[in-house]
Each structure stands twice: as structure tokens, then as C-alpha cells.
Design an enzyme around this catalytic site. Sequence first.
Site, PDB file in Angstrom:
ATOM      1  N   GLU A 204      22.321 -38.857   3.686  1.00  0.00           N
ATOM      2  CA  GLU A 204      21.719 -40.176   3.441  1.00  0.00           C
ATOM      3  C   GLU A 204      20.436 -40.028   2.635  1.00  0.00           C
ATOM      4  O   GLU A 204      20.191 -40.779   1.678  1.00  0.00           O
ATOM      5  CB  GLU A 204      21.433 -40.857   4.777  1.00  0.00           C
ATOM      6  CG  GLU A 204      20.774 -42.227   4.645  1.00  0.00           C
ATOM      7  CD  GLU A 204      20.248 -42.740   5.978  1.00  0.00           C
ATOM      8  OE1 GLU A 204      19.304 -43.545   5.956  1.00  0.00           O
ATOM      9  OE2 GLU A 204      20.783 -42.334   7.031  1.00  0.00           O
ATOM     10  N   ASP A 208      20.044 -41.516  -1.115  1.00  0.00           N
ATOM     11  CA  ASP A 208      18.981 -42.460  -1.454  1.00  0.00           C
ATOM     12  C   ASP A 208      18.288 -42.039  -2.747  1.00  0.00           C
ATOM     13  O   ASP A 208      18.026 -42.865  -3.630  1.00  0.00           O
ATOM     14  CB  ASP A 208      17.980 -42.539  -0.303  1.00  0.00           C
ATOM     15  CG  ASP A 208      16.810 -43.456  -0.621  1.00  0.00           C
ATOM     16  OD1 ASP A 208      17.036 -44.655  -0.821  1.00  0.00           O
ATOM     17  OD2 ASP A 208      15.674 -42.952  -0.686  1.00  0.00           O
ATOM     18  N   GLU A 280      24.723 -44.751   1.449  1.00  0.00           N
ATOM     19  CA  GLU A 280      23.827 -43.770   0.825  1.00  0.00           C
ATOM     20  C   GLU A 280      24.298 -42.348   1.111  1.00  0.00           C
ATOM     21  O   GLU A 280      24.263 -41.478   0.237  1.00  0.00           O
ATOM     22  CB  GLU A 280      22.398 -43.970   1.331  1.00  0.00           C
ATOM     23  CG  GLU A 280      21.704 -45.195   0.772  1.00  0.00           C
ATOM     24  CD  GLU A 280      20.295 -45.352   1.292  1.00  0.00           C
ATOM     25  OE1 GLU A 280      19.510 -46.083   0.654  1.00  0.00           O
ATOM     26  OE2 GLU A 280      19.958 -44.745   2.331  1.00  0.00           O
TER      27      GLU A 280
END
Length: 391
Positions: A204, A208, A280
Site C-alpha cells: 500500500e 501510494d 493502492e
Amino acid sequence: MQLSNHDRIGQSLTLLSQALSPYVEQKMREFDDNKWFDKEKKRISNKNNSNHSNEEIIQDLSVLLNVINQRWDKVFKQYLSPERGLVNELIKVRNKWAHNNRFLAEDAFRDLDSIHRLLVKIGAEQEKVVYDHKQIVLQRVFQKQSNFSQAQMSQADEQIREQLKELLDIIPFQDARLLLRALTHRSYMFENPTKTQGDNEQLEFLGDSVLQFLAGDYVYEKYFGEQEGQLTQKREKIVSNEALAILAQDFNLGKWIKLGRGEELTGGRTNPTLLSNTLEAVIGAYYKDSGIDAVWEWLKPMLEQLETIKIEPNCSQVLNDAKNTFQHWAKTNHQQDPEYIVIQESGSDHDKVFGVEVRVKGRVYGYGKATKKKEAEKQAANVALQKLGLI
């Protein structure tokens, strides 16, 4: 023609007998035991009821190893200690070879290593040839282990592909295990530690960063010449939790997420924050799997789609704007970006709460608390703006 393990053991045993023959004879003569050879010749004749030439006896590895073993304390201990175990082991290896037993790669490597160690101990030049045999067999061991691991990985990959077939049709991962990890929420990992290879939080984080970069490039190219603040707003709309949740819902990402019982019962599969975080993670995993170009090819149509969607502002959007607004204030008034410092962590590993302060030039302007660092940072920025009277 490639030599078998049995052939390599046989050649190495022959080299060992060639090296041990003069070595044993020399050490026995130094001990002033000139009758040892006659004793061995008589023992062999009585045992086999046959005559052997002197040359055959002096080259017989079984004879040489038995002489070392029987006269260990009086003669050979001072030269070969602590390798007596090698001598006993090599007697067994020689017998195994003589009976044409099969040598698996792992066994052959261990036996060649024992032969090599004894040759090195007596300073025999034959050790170089045996060393080469040992390295070739070691490669076979590694290849065998690699083939076994690959077979296991291939089987696991096929099972995952069967489970995630519909999703893989949308996102063509080469390594399906990466996609599975991207879908694994930490709550599932803590409830099923033996069934996972970790949760998706690191992916994640990576996703991002990849998304921010690609979205930034997208708005830069599309709105070339606009002010930085305008570009930032357009990018933040694309990468907001609300936007990512909409994308995730479009291809039913919630259906595939691995959740713990608690998250499942509280509607985790439709939770916008959880959906956006998982997306993400999928982006980060796809980047590791196939590279930035593949991610861009997959994401670009969705970034274009997001610009046509009206996203209603909510608390998350307000907090996103708060960070950008406070950063602008800090740079304008103090020529410095804000610092977000984690000053408190509480809760269990799978249910942490973070306390974050936002500082400019060492002064604390706000404090936020949430289960994710990013959310705590946004809250801290919002508090800072309220104290400054800017919102």
C-alpha cells in the site's frame, strides 16, 4: 557422457587410495613397524582364501583405511586428529560403492566432501580433482532443490490463479502471489498466520507513491502551464480516498479482499477507506510484478474516467485540503515544509493507533490521532489551521 554420482565416487576413492598408499607406508616405517604389510597380507589371505599381489594389497583402500583405524592411537592420531570419524565413514562409503549402491546427489556430495577433507589433511595433490567432482555434484543438489521449490511455487501459483481468475483477467499479473498479498488485509494475516506471506501494508505504501507519481505526471502533461496549486488540486482529486474507492468498486475489488472476521462483520468489503487502501496495494504489487509502464497502461484510462466523476467532498477530502493548505502557509511564512512526527503508538500490532504532531521550525502547531499515520497527519494539519484561524 556425463559421469554418474557412482562414477565420481569411484574415481575419487581411487585417487584416495593412490594418495594414502605412500602416506600409510611412510608413517608405518617411521613408527618402525616394518611387519605391518606382512600382517595385512596374511589377514587378507585368511579372510578371502586367495592370494593377492603386493601391489594389489598396498593399493587396496579398504586395507589402508583399516590400518589407519587399527593403529590410530599409536601412529596416526598425531597426524590426522581429529579426523578419525572420517576414516570410519570412508570405510562405509567404500563398501557402499563396492556393492554398487545408488548415490543420491546429497549423499554423493557428503561422501565426496569426506574424501576431500582426508586428502587435504594428508596434503595430497589429488584433492583438486576431488574438489571439482564435489562442486559438480553440489550444483546438482542446488538444481534439484531449485526444481523442487519451483514446482511447489508453480503449484501454489496455479491454485491462486484459479481463485483470482476474474480479477487476473482485469489486471494481468505474472506472479499471482503478489496480487494475493496485495489483497491480504492485516486482520486476515493475524487470524491466519500460516496461510499468508504477509499483509498488504508495505505494498500500500509503495502503491501510494507510484500513484502519486503517475497522477502528477498525468495532470502535468494534460494541464501544462497551469499554476502549481491548481495542478495539486487536480492531482489530489484523482488520488483521494473517494476516487480510489469508486475505481475499486467498478471492478468489484471488495469481493477479493482477504479479511479477518471482525472486518468482515463490520462491512469491510464496502468500506471506502479499506477499498482505496487495497487498490493502492494492488498498484504497488503490479508495479513490482510488471513495472511502471504496465501500471501506467492499466491506470491511464481510469485516471481519465475519474476527471468526469463528481466526487462529493467529505471529511477525508477536507483533511486532504488541510495538509495542502497548511503546507502552503508554512512555506509562505517560514520557508519550510511542515514536519509530521509520530509521538505515540498504542494498541496491538494489528490494531495500532498513531498520535502525530505537526511542527514548523520545531514549534508544535497541531496534533492528530488515527489508526493510520496519514489520517493522523491530516487531522494534525486541520487542527493547526483551526488554531491559526485559517478555517
